[in-house]
Design a protein around this motif. Sequence first.
Motif, PDB file in Angstrom:
ATOM      1  N   UNK A  48      82.490  42.739  34.945  1.00  0.00           N
ATOM      2  CA  UNK A  48      82.521  44.202  34.971  1.00  0.00           C
ATOM      3  C   UNK A  48      83.948  44.723  34.898  1.00  0.00           C
ATOM      4  N   UNK A  49      84.873  44.043  35.575  1.00  0.00           N
ATOM      5  CA  UNK A  49      86.276  44.458  35.532  1.00  0.00           C
ATOM      6  C   UNK A  49      86.847  44.281  34.128  1.00  0.00           C
ATOM      7  N   UNK A  91     100.974  46.924  28.663  1.00  0.00           N
ATOM      8  CA  UNK A  91      99.633  47.487  28.819  1.00  0.00           C
ATOM      9  C   UNK A  91      98.969  46.954  30.086  1.00  0.00           C
ATOM     10  N   UNK A  92      99.055  45.641  30.294  1.00  0.00           N
ATOM     11  CA  UNK A  92      98.470  45.046  31.500  1.00  0.00           C
ATOM     12  C   UNK A  92      99.142  45.585  32.755  1.00  0.00           C
ATOM     13  N   UNK A  93     100.452  45.699  32.727  1.00  0.00           N
ATOM     14  CA  UNK A  93     101.204  46.213  33.868  1.00  0.00           C
ATOM     15  C   UNK A  93     100.775  47.641  34.224  1.00  0.00           C
ATOM     16  N   UNK A 122      92.276  45.436  40.613  1.00  0.00           N
ATOM     17  CA  UNK A 122      92.136  44.517  39.477  1.00  0.00           C
ATOM     18  C   UNK A 122      93.515  44.031  39.065  1.00  0.00           C
ATOM     19  N   UNK A 123      93.595  42.778  38.653  1.00  0.00           N
ATOM     20  CA  UNK A 123      94.862  42.277  38.092  1.00  0.00           C
ATOM     21  C   UNK A 123      94.575  41.632  36.741  1.00  0.00           C
ATOM     22  N   UNK A 124      95.028  42.303  35.664  1.00  0.00           N
ATOM     23  CA  UNK A 124      94.895  41.752  34.319  1.00  0.00           C
ATOM     24  C   UNK A 124      95.997  40.732  34.111  1.00  0.00           C
ATOM     25  N   UNK A 174      91.551  37.218  33.234  1.00  0.00           N
ATOM     26  CA  UNK A 174      92.422  36.451  32.335  1.00  0.00           C
ATOM     27  C   UNK A 174      92.185  36.916  30.900  1.00  0.00           C
ATOM     28  N   UNK A 175      93.256  37.314  30.249  1.00  0.00           N
ATOM     29  CA  UNK A 175      93.189  37.959  28.938  1.00  0.00           C
ATOM     30  C   UNK A 175      93.897  37.097  27.901  1.00  0.00           C
TER      31      UNK A 175
END
Length: 422
Positions: free
Chosen positions: A315-316, A48-50, A59-61, A32-33
């Motif tokens: 870490x992710x 950017x996340x995509x 990983x899913x930002x 979660x950003x």
Amino acid sequence: MKRGAALALLAVLLAGCGSGAKDGAGGPVEVVWWHGQVENQAKVIDKLAEDYNRANPGVRIVPAVGTTNVDDMLQKVQAALAGGKAPDIAYMYGSWMPHLAKSRQVYDLTATVKDPAFGWEDFWPSERAVAEVDGKIVGVPAVVDNLAVIYNKKLFDAAGVPYPQPGWTWDDFRAAAARLTRDGVYGTAYPVTGSEDTVWRFWPMLWQQGGRILSEDGKKAAFGTPQAAGALDLWGGMARQDKSVYLDQNGEKFLPLFQSGKIGMIIAGPWALLDIIDHKISYGVQVLPGYAGNHETVAGPDNWVVFDNGGERAKAAAAFLAWLTKPEQDARWTLGLGNLPIRKATTALPAYKKFTEDFPDVGVFTRNLANAEQTRPAVQAYPEVSEKVGDAIANVLVGGTPAAEALAGAAREADRILEKQR
């Protein structure tokens, strides 16, 4: 630190944020950003996340938005931590790093940035200094800026005043402001809110004369010197004798007045350029005036901070930040939003050349990062100390208190604050 609309911070709504993210059990690790962008700027974040998610299927930002008040961010994060719903990454003021460093829930990024592949030495020293507290890397740079002088060329031409040159002094600055002051125009301006917006404009004048904010051990105020008083008295003389300074008591008027051609020079950062360009002002940028050839400035780095929500997630998150701060992504994130590059290598990219074409003289701000040789003290008490100094500056400029008296009083108050927090 001061930020324009492009940097208005958005925190995540606490409901449904931390608790829903996975730690690698049966699906991608969710990160979660919490960021600070809206509208077109938010689209940059989302893309950017995509792109990262596409290249890293494990990983899913998850970019997220909520409150628009950056000043509340620390409180929001503390509440989220207490409730077990903290983000994995959040945009945080650089001045908050000493406080955050004491939290066991803040993930130590030292190993991440010390990896040769990260390129830590490619970040400007002022950025690295703010990110590190007592040997621990608390965050990685998200935004960096600095203070320089932006001036209205049309007003300089009308008053017959030469444009500022790189080697100019504070006496030159005062003389130019006096000559620019006429026909409803002020030569310059100073925000006298008493906040950090007031204070950080004063520190370069202290540093340029070899002074310090606090003693080397951080236990005593060191700003109550004759040199510091002389610098503040210069502004006091401009305000009371020359009448060349617009004293902005809420901090929100001097930029619009500059944009409307009512102020000749402002001390500001690159965030001001977008609106100035929109108002079609013919402007120039020059480094701060100096003492004896010293033109030190102050930088305002802010950071991405990682919160430890479990090994895989932390870490992710760190790996994502290593990717996000590469020059190619830096060009999309910072230059795309009208901010300075956070890495030196970014200046070699074609995107930076276009950036300097879209924002004339912004290169002065980039080069000025080399003049940001010192940082504000990395002590928890700094915000309270700053408040006392801000009051002293306002008392001198608005109330006419002698600078030596005002700074001596602020130094005594600062010593009491520092004593309490030992």
